[in-house]
Design an enzyme around this catalytic site. Structure first.
Site, mmCIF file in Angstrom:
data_model
loop_
_atom_site.group_PDB
_atom_site.id
_atom_site.type_symbol
_atom_site.label_atom_id
_atom_site.label_comp_id
_atom_site.label_asym_id
_atom_site.label_seq_id
_atom_site.Cartn_x
_atom_site.Cartn_y
_atom_site.Cartn_z
ATOM 1 N N ARG A 157 2.460 -0.801 -4.372
ATOM 2 C CA ARG A 157 3.654 0.027 -4.202
ATOM 3 C C ARG A 157 4.971 -0.722 -4.093
ATOM 4 O O ARG A 157 6.010 -0.087 -4.047
ATOM 5 C CB ARG A 157 3.465 0.934 -2.973
ATOM 6 C CG ARG A 157 2.442 2.006 -3.256
ATOM 7 C CD ARG A 157 2.096 2.859 -2.073
ATOM 8 N NE ARG A 157 1.118 3.856 -2.494
ATOM 9 C CZ ARG A 157 -0.148 3.591 -2.719
ATOM 10 N NH1 ARG A 157 -0.611 2.365 -2.554
ATOM 11 N NH2 ARG A 157 -0.978 4.531 -3.136
ATOM 12 N N HIS B 151 -12.545 2.027 -0.058
ATOM 13 C CA HIS B 151 -12.076 2.479 -1.378
ATOM 14 C C HIS B 151 -12.986 1.989 -2.501
ATOM 15 O O HIS B 151 -12.581 1.920 -3.663
ATOM 16 C CB HIS B 151 -10.631 2.015 -1.622
ATOM 17 C CG HIS B 151 -9.624 2.772 -0.793
ATOM 18 N ND1 HIS B 151 -8.298 2.409 -0.704
ATOM 19 C CD2 HIS B 151 -9.750 3.880 -0.025
ATOM 20 C CE1 HIS B 151 -7.654 3.264 0.108
ATOM 21 N NE2 HIS B 151 -8.517 4.154 0.528
#
Ligand SMILES: [Zn+2]
Length: 240
Positions: free
Chosen positions: A34, A117
């Protein structure tokens, strides 16, 4: 606030569980997601890393992940991974819960690792749930754009959690259990933006954060160090 203060905190608050994000692997040359130079600055995650994209265009998703798997497999664990493995060996870290898919914690020697994840270790068949090891997947990708399930012939999906997918239930349950039992959750290299993992520190008695830049939970942390993961954890080891 210093690494010495963090070392004191870890010593005094056992068991300690560590939660890591992309910031722990950037020193291994793996871009984060990000930031301004992150992966999602150039590509739209919903085009290449969502379950919808996989159903619509698995070739596009695999062309993205094939490169990513090669990059991650070439990367080496850094000082932060090494320090966390050492802390576990000294009995000061009970487990590492990680959002990272790169397997670098395991490769650095950490034994209790919860990959919430998923990881690049394997690919998964959504039809029959077969799990195919990464070596075999990459071998298939040498000659065709998507790998197939050797059992039912369906297209395999990368073994990582895609956008729009639920987290693996067993791993999430284990991570939650670890956080609830912890007297300290130490967050390293995560800006705590991705739920439900970002909520795990709130399950513990207390939590501390080592991250470059602000996180969503800075106000509630007992200690926040705005610093790199490798240098800080190395200094913590020295102080213990
Ligand atoms: Zn299958």
């Amino acid at each position: 606030m210093s690494a010495a203060a963090l070392a004191d905190l870890i010593r005094a608050h056992q068991p300690c569980v560590v939660l890591t994000g992309a910031g722990v692997s950037t020193e291994s040359g793996i871009p984060d997601f990000r930031s301004a130079t992150g992966i999602w600055a150039d590509v739209d995650p919903f085009e290449v890393a969502s379950i919808q994209a996989f159903r619509r265009d698995p070739e596009r998703v695999w062309s993205f992940y094939r490169e990513r798997i090669h990059l991650l497999r070439d990367a080496q664990p850094n000082a932060a991974h090494g320090a966390l493995a050492e802390l576990e060996q000294r009995g000061l870290v009970a487990a590492v819960v990680t959002q990272n898919i790169d397997t670098l914690h395991s490769r650095a020697g950490s034994r209790e690792v919860v990959e919430v994840h998923g990881s690049i270790r394997s690919a998964r068949c959504l039809g029959c749930l077969w799990s195919e090891p990464a070596d075999a997947v990459l071998a298939q990708l040498e000659s065709k754009p998507t790998p197939d399930c050797p059992h039912c012939g369906d297209v395999l999906k990368p073994g990582v959690v895609l956008f729009g997918e639920l987290l693996p239930a067993a791993e999430l349950e284990r991570a939650t259990h670890l956080a609830r039992a912890a007297r300290l959750v130490l967050v390293v290299g995560s800006s705590l933006e991705v739920w439900p993992v970002a909520g795990l520190p709130l399950e513990a008695q207390a939590f501390a954060i080592v991250n470059r830049g602000p996180t969503a939970l800075d106000e509630q942390a007992v200690l926040k160090l705005d610093a790199g993961a490798g240098e800080t954890l190395s200094a913590v080891l020295d102080a213990l």
